[in-house]
Design an enzyme around this catalytic site. Structure first.
Site, mmCIF file in Angstrom:
data_model
loop_
_atom_site.group_PDB
_atom_site.id
_atom_site.type_symbol
_atom_site.label_atom_id
_atom_site.label_comp_id
_atom_site.label_asym_id
_atom_site.label_seq_id
_atom_site.Cartn_x
_atom_site.Cartn_y
_atom_site.Cartn_z
ATOM 1 N N CYS A 52 0.852 -1.192 0.000
ATOM 2 C CA CYS A 52 0.000 0.000 0.000
ATOM 3 C C CYS A 52 0.890 1.246 0.000
ATOM 4 C CB CYS A 52 -0.905 -0.015 1.233
ATOM 5 S SG CYS A 52 -2.031 1.398 1.295
ATOM 6 N N CYS A 56 0.604 4.538 6.997
ATOM 7 C CA CYS A 56 -0.055 4.352 8.302
ATOM 8 C C CYS A 56 0.878 3.542 9.217
ATOM 9 C CB CYS A 56 -1.392 3.640 8.123
ATOM 10 S SG CYS A 56 -2.413 4.410 6.839
ATOM 11 N N CYS A 59 0.245 -0.174 10.327
ATOM 12 C CA CYS A 59 -0.272 -1.153 9.369
ATOM 13 C C CYS A 59 0.817 -2.009 8.739
ATOM 14 C CB CYS A 59 -1.076 -0.448 8.283
ATOM 15 S SG CYS A 59 -1.884 -1.621 7.177
ATOM 16 N N CYS A 96 -17.249 -8.783 4.446
ATOM 17 C CA CYS A 96 -16.504 -7.525 4.305
ATOM 18 C C CYS A 96 -15.225 -7.779 3.514
ATOM 19 C CB CYS A 96 -16.105 -6.982 5.668
ATOM 20 S SG CYS A 96 -17.463 -6.913 6.835
ATOM 21 N N CYS A 127 -19.952 -5.349 2.483
ATOM 22 C CA CYS A 127 -19.193 -4.203 2.987
ATOM 23 C C CYS A 127 -17.828 -4.240 2.307
ATOM 24 C CB CYS A 127 -19.019 -4.332 4.500
ATOM 25 S SG CYS A 127 -18.028 -2.994 5.205
ATOM 26 N N CYS A 187 -19.653 2.644 8.003
ATOM 27 C CA CYS A 187 -19.017 1.857 9.059
ATOM 28 C C CYS A 187 -17.724 2.602 9.386
ATOM 29 C CB CYS A 187 -18.732 0.454 8.525
ATOM 30 S SG CYS A 187 -17.708 -0.537 9.642
ATOM 31 N N ARG A 259 -18.613 -2.881 16.969
ATOM 32 C CA ARG A 259 -17.897 -4.136 16.672
ATOM 33 C C ARG A 259 -16.591 -4.234 17.446
ATOM 34 N NH1 ARG A 259 -17.522 -3.812 11.481
ATOM 35 N NH2 ARG A 259 -19.730 -4.244 11.530
#
Ligand code: SAM
Ligand code: DTB
Ligand code: SF4
Length: 324
Positions: A52, A56, A59, A96, A127, A187, A259
């Site tokens: 990616c 972040c 991550c 998801c 999702c 979400c 969640r």
């Protein structure tokens, strides 16, 4: 009807109640909205892993760090559908799909639309979490039958800049607005335990509660330290502090599905039970999250049985898969 505006002071006041008062308060609110104890089960699939471009700091899928995880281009539609069919078999209501993208690339986007259409046709809620979206992409996702888009604010606006430099908090808010405009359910939640202060956790909650419409789904992730990332050595969050955040989320977002997301694999059953008491009523039900482990379905079904919590939207409550 105008929804209540939550201020930093009002959230702080409830967050800082004595612990038992706080979880009792949360449980009282929970019982007003949700009359029976039911758990929503969502299954997560990683449809594009690693490499990616975003940085972040938490991550494992960021291409900026040497985390040693496998890189995997967008999966083909058939293999995603076979995963979705197993999820349905196992009793999940929602499927998801997560992709390690800054935003969905043009060449891949039509395949994602295809996945959504087909998963929806199997009778599952859909999702996706694909990073930043344009308004047009959000409408196309809606057209394909998407029910929810996951896009987390993750932490407070101040702390966000210390964790991510390749996009801004405002970018996140803009995508959330595109999702809302396209009439897709939002979400949106965050990560607790990245070294942020209690003030940051409260500021995140204030942001979530004051979105133009409260999110219908709120994932609260306990930070999982990832090897090779800048946050690898962050000390773990105090359990009671984590539960406080769940309880406060339940109180300020009374109608949301809260969640209990990442981090359950390292939690005891008793810790999870307290999180459920404090208002969490949804979990990821799959052996793996995106790259990290999650409790296996047998352990989860046993825990729900022990606690007498039903599975949401399940017509018959015996589950032959876990043989319990
Ligand atoms: N690339 C997309 C994005 O950033 O929105 C989707 C995938 S991203 C991995 C989805 C969410 O997973 C993040 O927003 C974060 O809340 C959660 N997450 C990622 N790594 C985590 C970790 N180490 N511990 C806890 N939660 C994590
Ligand atoms: C969310 O809030 N948590 C999920 C989902 N949305 C996509 C992801 C958790 C990821 C945990 C770390 C990993 O598996 O790499
Ligand atoms: Fe990429 Fe999402 Fe991971 Fe950030 S959280 S590095 S955007 S996959």
């Amino acid at each position: 009807m105008l929804t209540k505006q939550w201020t930093k002071e009002s959230v702080e006041k409830l967050y800082e109640q004595p612990f038992l008062e706080l979880i009792y308060h949360a449980r009282t609110i929970h019982k007003q909205t949700f009359t029976t104890d039911e758990m929503e089960l969502c299954t997560l699939a990683n449809i594009k892993m690693g490499a990616c471009p975003e940085d972040c700091a938490y991550c494992t899928q960021s291409g900026h760090y040497k985390t040693g995880i496998k890189r995997q281009k967008l999966l083909d539609v058939e293999s995603v559908l076979s995963q979705a069919s197993v999820a349905k078999e196992n009793g999940a209501q929602r499927f998801c799909m997560g992709a390690a993208w800054r935003n969905p690339p043009e060449k891949d986007f039509p395949h994602v639309l295809e996945m959504i259409k087909s998963v929806k046709a199997m009778g599952l809620e859909t999702c996706v979490t694909l990073g930043m979206l344009t308004g047009e992409q959000a409408y196309a996702l809606k057209e394909a039958g998407l029910d929810f888009y996951n896009h987390n604010l993750d932490t407070s606006p101040d702390y966000y800049e210390k964790i991510i430099t390749t996009h801004t908090y405002q970018d996140r808010l803009n995508t959330l607005e595109h999702i809302r405009q396209a009439n897709i359910q939002v979400c949106c939640g965050g990560i607790i335990g990245m070294g942020e202060s209690r003030d940051d956790r409260i500021a995140l909650l204030v942001q979530l509660a004051n979105l133009p419409q409260p999110p219908s789904s709120v994932p609260i992730n306990q930070f999982i330290p990832m090897k090779g990332t800048p946050l690898e050595h962050i000390p773990p969050i105090d359990h009671f502090e984590f539960i406080r955040t769940i309880a406060a989320a339940r109180i300020i977002l009374p109608k949301a599905m809260v969640r209990l997301s990442a981090g359950r694999d390292d939690m005891s059953d008793e810790m999870q039970a307290l999180c459920f008491f404090a208002g969490a009523n949804s979990i990821f039900f799959c052996d793996k999250l995106l790259t990290a482990n999650n409790p296996d379905s047998k352990r989860d079904l046993q825990l729900l049985k022990t606690l007498g919590i039903k599975i949401k939207n399940k017509p018959h409550q015996t589950n032959h898969h876990a043989n319990i």
